[in-house]
Each structure stands twice: as C-alpha cells, then as structure tokens.
Design an enzyme around this catalytic site. Structure first.
Site, short mmCIF file in Angstrom:
data_model
loop_
_atom_site.label_atom_id
_atom_site.label_comp_id
_atom_site.label_asym_id
_atom_site.label_seq_id
_atom_site.Cartn_x
_atom_site.Cartn_y
_atom_site.Cartn_z
CG ASP A 134 12.66 -24.57 -54.03
OD1 ASP A 134 12.42 -23.37 -53.81
OD2 ASP A 134 12.91 -25.39 -53.14
CG HIS A 141 19.14 -22.77 -46.54
ND1 HIS A 141 18.69 -23.58 -45.52
CD2 HIS A 141 19.04 -23.51 -47.67
CE1 HIS A 141 18.31 -24.76 -46.02
NE2 HIS A 141 18.52 -24.74 -47.32
CD GLU A 206 14.18 -26.22 -47.51
OE1 GLU A 206 13.93 -25.76 -48.64
OE2 GLU A 206 15.17 -26.94 -47.26
CD GLU A 208 11.98 -22.31 -50.63
OE1 GLU A 208 11.73 -21.92 -51.79
OE2 GLU A 208 12.50 -23.41 -50.37
CG ASP A 240 11.02 -26.77 -50.58
OD1 ASP A 240 10.37 -27.72 -51.01
OD2 ASP A 240 12.27 -26.69 -50.68
NE ARG A 244 15.42 -30.29 -44.00
CZ ARG A 244 15.44 -29.34 -44.92
NH1 ARG A 244 15.94 -29.56 -46.12
NH2 ARG A 244 14.94 -28.15 -44.65
CD GLN A 247 16.89 -32.50 -49.06
OE1 GLN A 247 16.12 -32.23 -48.15
NE2 GLN A 247 17.56 -31.58 -49.73
CE LYS A 260 13.99 -29.91 -50.71
NZ LYS A 260 14.09 -28.74 -49.83
CB THR A 264 5.21 -26.87 -52.54
OG1 THR A 264 6.25 -27.79 -52.84
CG2 THR A 264 5.78 -25.45 -52.47
CD GLU A 381 19.19 -23.21 -42.44
OE1 GLU A 381 19.83 -22.16 -42.51
OE2 GLU A 381 18.10 -23.39 -43.05
#
Lengths: 435, 435
Positions: A134, A141, A206, A208, A240, A244, A247, A260, A264, A381
């Site tokens: 990744d 971002h 996420e 991607e 992804d 949070r 993380q 993570k 996926t 975000e």
C-alpha cells in the site's frame, strides 16, 4: 486512438454509455450457479466466457495463448504473459465483438453459453495476491492527515522524494461484495493511561486505485522507470479499510498493522492499461518548484503522460437508508489526478532495492483525496478526525462507519470524443464485531 | 520427557552431540544432483528421504498421511494437517530410526536411497510463504534502538501492551545460502537537506527466531491464546537484513519498506514444537510489576511455560578472514529468553482483529538482543549506531557489513538430562550492489 463510432458492438448493451464498452473489455474471474470460477471479460451487461470461447476455437496465435491463460481460475498466469499477449487478446476480442465482426452470427448462435448475464454471475478475486503493498501517493490525503497531527508542517521531509509505501496483508484482500467484520483490538481511550480492548469505534474506508502487477523481476534486479509500465497488468478500485483508533495506538514505531490487516476490498474487474491510454496525462499533482524526481524515478515520457485522469467516487448506504429505500449517498468525488507519484514511479521505486515483484502482486495507491472538502477519500478527513459529523439523507449523521453501513467505490474515465471507461464497483458492508 | 539414553539411533551420526538427534527430527525441503525438491528429515549427517520412505510403505495411518504431505516440494500441505498428524509422523520416525527399531535391517539395506548424505544435498525454502510478519518482541533490542533516538524514554508507551509487528515482504524470503545483494536506495546524508541515491552504507543483520504457521483461521475469526500454540508448525532462524540508512529516511510515517524488503533469510530446517517441549519456560523477559497482559493475551499455561530457552549466536566471516583461512568469529551470543511476548501471544494478537493466518505464513520474532554488550542482535546495537567499531581477528574492524561479509546464525537448546536440539545454520553473504 479509437473513436466511439468505430467500436460499436453487436452486444447492444455494450454500446451507448456502457462502462463496459468495447473500448474497455476488463478481465475478471466469475462463476455461475456454484460452478468452477473461470476467466471472463465484461461486455455491456454480459460476461464473455473465455473457456467457452477457447473451446470453440475463437482465438488464434498469441491471442489464443492469452485467452487460455485468462480462462483459468485466477489471472496470475495471464498476468505473467505480459503486454504483447494481453494486447493480442484485446484486439481479438474487439474483432469478435465488433458490430461488423466476421464471426458475428456464429457467436450470436452460441447465446448465453458464451455471453453470460452479469447479474446471474458471482465475481471472485481476479488473482492470487502474492504480496500486497500500500502506497501513500495521494498528496492531499498526506496533507490532510498530517495537518491533524502537525498543523504547521503537515508533509514529512521525505514525502516529495520517496514514494512512501508499506507492506500490507495479502491474505485478507477480498473481492467486492465480501462483508467486513468490524475488528476488535487495543485502543488508548482519550485521557487514559492504559489501553482498552474491544470493537473499533473509528472504522473508516480509504478510496484507492489498485494496481495489478504483471510480469515480475528477479530478486536483486530492479525495474528501470522506462520499463515500469510494461510490468503493470491492470487497474481496479481498492478500499483500504482502516480502524483509526487501533492505528493510533499501535503504529509507532513500525507502521500500521492490525488496524489495516482485517480486510482490503478490490473491485473484480481488471481494467487493462490499453483501455486507459486515452486518459493519460502529465502529473497534475506535482506543483512547479517541487524537487525534481531522483534519476531512477525520472522518465521524460512518464512525466508527460504517466499520470491518470480517472474520476473516483465514494457512496455510503446505511441500514436506515436501506430500510427507507433511499439510494446510496455520494460522500466523495475525487480523481487519480491527486497522485503525487505515477504508477511507473511506484514500480521503479518498489524494485530499486532488488525486491522481486511477481505476477498477481497488488499495489494500493494510498488514499486519493482532492483539495476540496467534498473530495476527501476517508471519513478521517471528511470529519476532521471525528470532530465534524457528516450529514446523511434521512437525518442521520456519521463520524465513522457503523454496523450495516456499506461503502461503494466507483470510477469512470471521461474524455470528449472517447467512449467512457468504467471500473464497476468495489462494495463492502460492515458486520458487527465478533463477540 | 524422553531422556537421551532412550533415543539412540542406528544412524550413528545422530547420536552423541548431534544437533539432529532423534529428539529433534526437523523437516525440510531438499534436492540432490539437480533433482526435484522434496521433503526430508534431518537425522545426524543424513537426510531421511520421505518420498522414498512413503514408496517403501514405511508409514501407516496418520503418519503415512503426514509423510506423504511432507514429501512434496513444499511443506504447506503438511503444515495444514496440524499437530496430531505431525506428532504421528514424529513418533513413527523415532520408531523407525531407533537403535532397536523393528525394521532396522530393512532400512539399512535401503542405504543412501533412504538416507541421503546431507553434504551432497541442496536445501530449499521449506514452504511457500503466504504472508510474512515481522514482530518486535525483543525488549532489549527495542530498548537499545530506542536509546539511540530517545535516551531518557527508550520504550514507547504501547510496547508493554501490544506485541508490535508489521507486514514484511514475502517474495524475498529465501533459504540459507542464498546471497544477498547490497540494496540501492535513497538516504539522507548527515547534514544534507536533499537525499542521495546509491548503495546502502549501513547494511546490517538482525538475529531473529522464525515461526512457521500451521493450520490457519478463517477471515473474521480470531485464534484464542489457549489454542494459539496449536497453530504453530515449527521454528527456524531468521535474518531480517536491514539497510539502516534507507530505513532512517523512508520509515516515517508508515514503517520500514525498502530497507527490509530486499532480502530475508531463513534456516532450512523446521524444528517441530514437540522437539522444543523440554526447553519451554516461564517468561523471563517480563519483569515483576509490568502491566498484566490484556485478557486476550493472557493464558496461565502460556505464562508458566510459553517462553522458549534457545541459545542463539551470530558469527561473521569477512572476505579477508576467508582469504587467511580464519574461522568465522562469533559476534553475538543471545537467547530467545529475551522475548517479551510469547509465540502464542504473537499468534493471538495477529488474529484478534479477524486477520486470517494461513499454512506457510512466516513470523519473525524481531531482533533478539540480550542485556550485555556481547549479546546484541544487530550491528546497529553493537556499534551504537556506527560510533564504536567492532574489532575482528586479523586486524579488521566493522561498523556495518561490507561486501563479501557472511553472517551465520546458529541456535541450540541445552538442558541437563536432555539431548541437545540444533537448528542448523542460516547463512548469507553480501554481494556488491547492482550498478
């Protein structure tokens, strides 16, 4: 390049505004009625069955070799054949399916055995993923996330020199439609000195771009940037999924791990590089005055045409919206133009230390947010770290994902004078955590 | 447990102080004279050929099933059979090879076709590595490295709660003996504001225990700590080659990437958990007063017997030493007693978020340094970040590895009244960087 009028098909649903026109022809692995998974090509609202086509002798030469490899239960062997075989297959498919194709009547007589209705088929992961990497090439971002931690200095000093990436978990890459169980794990609640254990409370998506690797390189050898594009087998959408709160507590000093590795998701169709040729562009995300890429990351052609102009969107459908019959709500509109590094730069960087890439390896681009508030590629975000709730139809709000929420990624290329290219969907719905 | 006198073999080289006595019987994949790689068992200075043994009908029942799986070109299918099959094979091998074994004469007549001389064979990677995860459970290493950056507060707040780990690169895991090309990459020279590109100048080894995963878990399900041991297929030595200068520049914010992905070496023999049973112990590296592990990481039996007492060493042989006929010099003597987390805790943690483990997945423990100066598991620690040169026989010194240097990892278990258990070697020699 091929204008729309040249590419009409006798498969009517492939014409007009279909995301799977003859200009696209993405490959995937499908099954029907519990049968054996096998390779097929998306054409309008049908799947062209490559096994059936091979048995009927519809291909010759290099296209036949490619079709046979792509008709297997995964596309790894097809990816390993490289670009010439893929291009031969693409050309042969366009000839067979063209409105004025010579074998049109023969093919039409084969009916559903050759062209399976897509809505009756189940899609599978297109390839066995060897390694999944990744990246972090979405500069807005990186800026947005950096600002949450370092408002005055959001981008780290290496960002404009190094296509930052990390190794992801290959075993939990799954195809669109697979559900995602909310992960359990350790978190450090605000103000606490000791961690708690339980379901993640800050589950996120996420947005991607996914990149499937074709032919690999031997260990100890690198792939020069000028050849890097030839090692890309195709593209997909990639979610992804990220916890949070897990993380934040786990990631120092070695990066994201359990936050993570629970899931996926990728879209099932592998869009060929050839289909995206009309949507190449110069790098829009590297401003004037930024450092020149180091020589191993610099190629004049890549600078001029190495970036991609693909429109990306994220939709959210909650359980309450589903119950009320409301449609999924678009919460993000972004673009691959937000990539600071090109795919060729990612390939060249990944292999410059002699790391071997293999057919079926998967890259994620990293979250592709734009500069605007409505173009953020993650809830982290959009909600500024959970501080500003997102309002949804029906009066609901979200800071992070709740059980029953479904995230749908879509992508489409549009350019005047060219038929549109679609990616299909990458869907995933959140299940409650295991007890 | 099996005392030494009970385990004498008619294979004379397996008796006495052999690291491959009947108490050990590790499995590996070997070939001879360019033939097909296949499974075998280390016995003294020989390899017991499982294919030949299966064809000769030497096994019955569950042991026969296990031997057949283990005779393939990789051990993945054998790993998937789990502990009972492995134990049946181990018992059958001990019966066949025992000094007073009933079929001794039959086996002796088979000669070299059954017992291949180890020094005539080539070893291969024992399994296809699905995913490779590198942990960071060596607490003295974490302390030593932390001190280089944060002298007053070397351990991060999560260390004593989270078995820290990150995803590594599976495609570049290779077996002992494979050479290691010095990686090229970006580094930020001291005092510079822009990076340089070239061969790593701070190439290092890391002394680790490797763990092969046996039976896996489904995605979305976790492995309870009490069952975690049953998912371990065996152990090896692992060298996590590291380019410190690449690492320092690239690792923020997502962890090590190209600084590690160029190569990981493992020893070829998979030492079964049953062989290590006599060398289990209580966790020596978790001091009194440290936080209690969270419930998902706590198991009373694991606390009492979950740690391992394996002696580890690192030897260095430079080109100059080789030219002068000098033997390899031991530069590290350490132990798995320096693991802050047990292997069961690593398995339970890795899967607690629902991440699926699969047969053939590989874990590294992280660098296992001791507390003493001569027990550091990396040159980064031995030389305190390159500041204090290591002196070698013949007048050479080292801060980091030079081309031609060979690193040899060894491991051995010793306990009064028990036969020793050896791991064989994990070797790798540095080649110059690609130009």
């Amino acid at each position: 390049m091929t204008a729309r009028t040249e590419l009409r098909s006798w498969v009517e649903s492939a014409n007009g505004h279909s995301e799977f026109s003859l200009a696209n022809l993405p490959l995937g692995i499908f099954s029907r009625d519990g049968g054996q998974p096998r390779g097929g090509v998306a054409v309008g609202d049908c799947i062209f069955d490559l096994s059936v086509a091979c048995e009927a002798g519809l291909f010759e030469g290099q296209a036949a070799e490619a079709a046979k490899a792509a008709s297997a239960s995964s596309l790894n062997a097809f990816f390993d054949l490289g670009a010439p075989a893929r291009q031969a297959l693409r050309q042969a498919l366009q000839n067979l399916l063209a409105e004025n194709g010579e074998r049109r009547e023969q093919l039409q007589r084969m009916g559903e055995s050759l062209l399976q209705p897509m809505d009756r088929c189940r899609m599978h992961l297109p390839a066995r993923v060897g390694d999944y990497t990744d990246f972090y090439v979405g500069i807005h971002h990186a800026n947005n996330v950096g600002k949450l931690f370092r408002p005055d200095n959001p981008l780290l000093p290496n960002y404009k020199y190094v296509p930052i990436g990390y190794h992801g978990r290959a075993s939990t890459v799954d195809v669109s439609g697979a559900t995602v169980r909310r992960p359990n794990g350790q978190t450090l609640p605000a103000g606490a000195s000791e961690p708690s254990f339980g379901p993640s409370k800050r589950l996120d998506y996420e947005l991607e771009l996914g990149i499937w690797i074709g032919q690999g390189n031997a260990r100890g050898e690198s792939i020069p940037i000028g050849e890097a594009g030839g090692h890309v087998a195709g593209f997909c959408l990639l979610n992804d999924w990220s916890a949070r709160d897990l993380q934040a507590w786990e990631y120092q000093p070695l990066g994201p791990f359990l936050s993570k590795s629970f899931a996926t998701s990728v879209s099932p169709w592998v869009v060929m590089p050839e289909a995206l040729e009309p949507f190449r562009c110069a790098q829009p995300a590297r401003p004037e005055g930024d450092p020149q890429p180091l020589p191993y990351l610099y190629d004049e052609k890549d600078q001029q045409q190495g970036a991609l102009d693909i429109e990306l969107e994220v939709l959210l459908l909650t359980q309450a919206m589903r119950d009320k019959g409301l449609p999924a709500q678009r919460i993000t509109l972004s673009s691959t133009r937000n990539m600071y590094w090109t795919v060729a730069q990612m390939v060249a960087h990944h292999s410059v230390n002699g790391c071997s890439l293999q057919p079926g390896d998967l890259f994620g681009s990293g979250t592709l947010s734009g500069e605007r508030d409505d173009s953020c590629g993650s809830l982290l975000e959009i909600t500024q770290g959970g501080k500003r709730a997102l309002e949804l139809p029906g009066g609901e709000t979200r800071t992070f994902l709740e059980d029953g929420d479904e995230i749908i990624l879509k992508a489409r290329c549009r350019r005047e004078g060219y038929p549109p290219i679609g990616f299909g969907e990458c869907r995933g719905r959140i299940l409650p955590a295991a007890s």
